[in-house]
Design a protein around this motif. Sequence first.
Motif, short mmCIF file in Angstrom:
data_model
loop_
_atom_site.label_atom_id
_atom_site.label_comp_id
_atom_site.label_asym_id
_atom_site.label_seq_id
_atom_site.Cartn_x
_atom_site.Cartn_y
_atom_site.Cartn_z
N LYS A 1 0.82 -1.22 0.00
CA LYS A 1 0.00 0.00 0.00
C LYS A 1 0.85 1.26 0.00
N GLY A 2 2.05 1.17 0.57
CA GLY A 2 2.93 2.33 0.63
C GLY A 2 4.22 1.98 1.32
N ILE A 3 5.26 2.80 1.10
CA ILE A 3 6.56 2.55 1.72
C ILE A 3 7.11 3.83 2.35
N VAL A 4 7.87 3.63 3.41
CA VAL A 4 8.53 4.73 4.12
C VAL A 4 10.04 4.46 4.11
N LEU A 5 10.80 5.38 3.56
CA LEU A 5 12.24 5.24 3.44
C LEU A 5 12.94 6.25 4.34
N ILE A 6 13.82 5.77 5.22
CA ILE A 6 14.54 6.64 6.14
C ILE A 6 16.03 6.51 5.85
N ASN A 7 16.60 7.56 5.28
CA ASN A 7 18.02 7.55 4.88
C ASN A 7 18.37 6.27 4.11
N ALA A 8 17.53 5.98 3.12
CA ALA A 8 17.69 4.76 2.34
C ALA A 8 18.95 4.79 1.49
N ALA A 9 19.54 3.61 1.29
CA ALA A 9 20.82 3.51 0.59
C ALA A 9 20.65 2.85 -0.78
N LEU B 1 36.42 -4.42 8.85
CA LEU B 1 36.71 -2.99 9.00
C LEU B 1 36.06 -2.49 10.28
N ASP B 2 36.44 -1.29 10.71
CA ASP B 2 35.81 -0.71 11.89
C ASP B 2 34.34 -0.43 11.63
N ALA B 3 33.60 -0.30 12.70
CA ALA B 3 32.14 -0.17 12.63
C ALA B 3 31.69 1.10 11.90
N ILE B 4 30.47 1.01 11.35
CA ILE B 4 29.84 2.18 10.74
C ILE B 4 28.62 2.63 11.54
N GLY B 5 28.32 1.94 12.65
CA GLY B 5 27.11 2.22 13.42
C GLY B 5 27.20 3.46 14.28
N SER B 6 26.07 3.78 14.91
CA SER B 6 25.95 4.87 15.89
C SER B 6 26.27 6.25 15.35
N ASP B 7 25.90 6.52 14.10
CA ASP B 7 26.01 7.88 13.58
C ASP B 7 24.77 8.64 14.04
N ILE B 8 24.86 9.15 15.27
CA ILE B 8 23.73 9.78 15.95
C ILE B 8 24.18 11.11 16.54
N LYS B 9 23.40 12.15 16.30
CA LYS B 9 23.73 13.49 16.78
C LYS B 9 23.39 13.66 18.27
N LYS B 10 22.33 13.01 18.70
CA LYS B 10 21.83 13.18 20.08
C LYS B 10 22.82 12.58 21.09
N PRO B 11 23.26 13.37 22.07
CA PRO B 11 24.24 12.88 23.04
C PRO B 11 23.70 11.72 23.87
N GLY B 12 24.57 10.77 24.17
CA GLY B 12 24.20 9.68 25.07
C GLY B 12 23.38 8.56 24.46
N VAL B 13 23.13 8.61 23.17
CA VAL B 13 22.34 7.57 22.51
C VAL B 13 23.25 6.70 21.67
N GLU B 14 23.17 5.40 21.86
CA GLU B 14 24.01 4.45 21.13
C GLU B 14 23.14 3.49 20.34
N TYR C 1 21.54 12.64 12.43
CA TYR C 1 22.51 12.04 11.52
C TYR C 1 21.88 10.77 10.92
N HIS C 2 22.67 9.76 10.63
CA HIS C 2 22.18 8.61 9.87
C HIS C 2 21.08 7.82 10.59
N VAL C 3 21.31 7.47 11.85
CA VAL C 3 20.33 6.65 12.57
C VAL C 3 19.26 7.57 13.15
N ALA C 4 18.52 8.18 12.25
CA ALA C 4 17.56 9.24 12.62
C ALA C 4 16.44 8.73 13.51
N THR C 5 16.15 7.45 13.44
CA THR C 5 15.07 6.87 14.25
C THR C 5 15.39 6.86 15.73
N LEU C 6 16.67 7.05 16.08
CA LEU C 6 17.08 7.14 17.49
C LEU C 6 17.58 8.54 17.83
N ASP C 7 17.41 9.47 16.92
CA ASP C 7 18.01 10.79 17.05
C ASP C 7 16.95 11.85 17.38
#
Length: 246
Positions: A115-123, A139-152, A222-228
């Motif tokens: 019925k519909g799609i929602v794309l959040i920083n889609a690649a 390689l080193d991690a690419i995770g936790s690109d989050i602007k909000k302090p204290g959120v992992e 930043y990238h992980v906007a759903t936690l930001d």
Amino acid sequence: MTQENHPVLKGAEELYAKGNHVGCLVSHGFTGTTQSMRPLGEALIEAGYTVCMPRLKGHGTHYEDMEKTTYQDWQNSIQEGYEWLKERCDSIYMAGLSMGGTLTLDMAQQHADLKGIVLINAAIDIPAMAEIEEDVRFLDAIGSDIKKPGVEELAYEKTPVKSIGEINQLMKQVREKLKEVEVPTLILVSEEDHVVPPRNSQDIYEKIKSEDKKLVQLSNSYHVATLDHDQDLIIKETLNFIKDYS
């Protein structure tokens, strides 16, 4: 399908919840877990929807498990969730973050009945990943690109180089078939993203054939906007989108 040798991390569990006859399939991203999408998933449950949030094969355990998986394994994880919803729902929407957005586009290309799609920083194109030399295993991690302090973000501390080859294949496949996407589409994009170039979302917006499409800028995440910082905006836009087309 590839066997996993490590237990599921706490917080990375799948989420299944039976609600009304509108289904929502929710996908996390590359090296990430369901933790990144849980606030959105829980908001959809609270709104009364039937929700399925799979754990992509090889994710949420150990990066050595991920190394053994293919992009087809990740597609199968989503397809299984879709089939679970089909048995219980009259209509299905899908939402995804990062590679979850790639998989969402992939599903829209395969299933015209979405019925519909929602794309959040889609690649669909990450130049930095295309340039990696395959002379190392991790390689080193690419995770936790989050602007909000204290959120992992709960994500792997290492990224298998083999898995980068898999996501590159998936993105190429999806990118080449963007014109096959015709369903209503909500695109949410962070203005500053250190993982997926924001241009990806503009390219998707321009190339899909959907008559009903909307692009929303996320100015404080930043990238992980759903936690930001823009988490509430993402939830509000997603709920309004589903309500408008249901």
